[in-house]
Scaffold this active site. Sequence first.
Site, PDB file in Angstrom:
ATOM      1  N   TYR A 165      79.135  40.285 -62.645  1.00  0.00           N
ATOM      2  CA  TYR A 165      78.911  38.482 -62.546  1.00  0.00           C
ATOM      3  C   TYR A 165      78.991  38.271 -64.292  1.00  0.00           C
ATOM      4  O   TYR A 165      78.871  37.054 -64.176  1.00  0.00           O
ATOM      5  CB  TYR A 165      77.758  38.587 -62.293  1.00  0.00           C
ATOM      6  CG  TYR A 165      76.608  38.150 -62.323  1.00  0.00           C
ATOM      7  CD1 TYR A 165      76.840  36.445 -61.160  1.00  0.00           C
ATOM      8  CD2 TYR A 165      75.822  38.124 -63.600  1.00  0.00           C
ATOM      9  CE1 TYR A 165      75.724  35.648 -61.028  1.00  0.00           C
ATOM     10  CE2 TYR A 165      74.615  36.342 -63.230  1.00  0.00           C
ATOM     11  CZ  TYR A 165      74.952  35.781 -62.417  1.00  0.00           C
ATOM     12  OH  TYR A 165      73.892  34.329 -61.869  1.00  0.00           O
ATOM     13  N   LYS A 169      80.892  34.859 -64.355  1.00  0.00           N
ATOM     14  CA  LYS A 169      80.522  33.164 -65.051  1.00  0.00           C
ATOM     15  C   LYS A 169      80.884  32.585 -66.597  1.00  0.00           C
ATOM     16  O   LYS A 169      81.089  32.023 -66.874  1.00  0.00           O
ATOM     17  CB  LYS A 169      78.629  33.925 -65.830  1.00  0.00           C
ATOM     18  CG  LYS A 169      78.008  33.905 -64.589  1.00  0.00           C
ATOM     19  CD  LYS A 169      77.967  32.481 -63.397  1.00  0.00           C
ATOM     20  CE  LYS A 169      76.982  32.303 -61.774  1.00  0.00           C
ATOM     21  NZ  LYS A 169      77.046  30.875 -61.510  1.00  0.00           N
TER      22      LYS A 169
END
Length: 260
Positions: A165, A169
Site C-alpha cells: 500500500y 501511494k
Amino acid sequence: MQDRELPPQPRFDLTGQVALVTGAARGLGAACAVALAQAGADVVLGLRDAGRDDGPASAIRALGRRALPLQMDITRAEEISRAVAEAERAFGRIDILVNNAGIGPPNPAEKVTEADFDHTVAVNLKGTFFVSQAVGRVMLRQRSGKIVILSSQAGFVALPTESVYCMTKAGLVHLTRCLAVEWGPHGINVNGVAPTFIRTPGTAKWLEDDAFRNDLLSRIPLGRVGEPVDVTGAVVFLASPAASLITGATLLIDGGFTAR
C-alpha cells in the site's frame, strides 16, 4: 474619494463544471462527490457495482445538481473507457477528475502473495493511471481540466504491514508530478491529497480498537482522527479556480503526522 478597484479575489465556485469521482459509492469518494455538488458541479459517479448501489446520487440531486452513476471497476480497462465515453456523451465535457478508488489491505511483507501484490497495484496504481489517461484525453481536447489524485500519508512514511500500500501511494505522488509536467502546457492541473486515517464506515473497525486508536492519536500532533470534511475541502479547493497556479503538488492532510 474615488473607489479603488478591488484586486481579483479567489473563486471556489464550481458552477457549470462536470466532475467524475471514482470509488464514489461510500466513504471518501461519496463525501467528495457531494462536496463537489455543493460547490456547484454536476457529478459522474464511478461505481464498482452500479447495479447494487448508485452511491450519493440522491443527495447530489437534492442539491439541484445532476448525478450520473456509472459502472466503473477501475481494474477493467473496458469499463473505464465505456464510463468515460458515456460521461462525455451525457455532459459534453469532463472538467474535474477525482481519482479516489483505492484499497489497502494490511499484510506483513513476508506474507504478501503475488495475487495480493497484483490486486493492490491493479487498483491503486494501474487503475488510477488508466482512469487519468482516459479522462486526460477528454481534457486534452478541451485544453482544460483539474485532476485530483488521492494518495495517503502512507506515501510519505513507512507503516508496518502496509508495504505494498505504501509503495503504491508513493507511486501516486510521483505520478501526480509526472502528469502535471506533461499536461500542464495543455491547461490541465494535476494535484494530489494525502490524508491521514479518516473516520469512514470502512475504518470504523480499526477506530473501535482502543489500542490502535490511542497509538494513532499519539502520532498526530493535532490529536484527533480526520473527518471526511477535512479531505473534501482540499479536494474542492484543488478543483476550483482558486488553485489555478497549483500543479504537481500533493497536499498532506495528516494533522502533523508526517511532520514529526
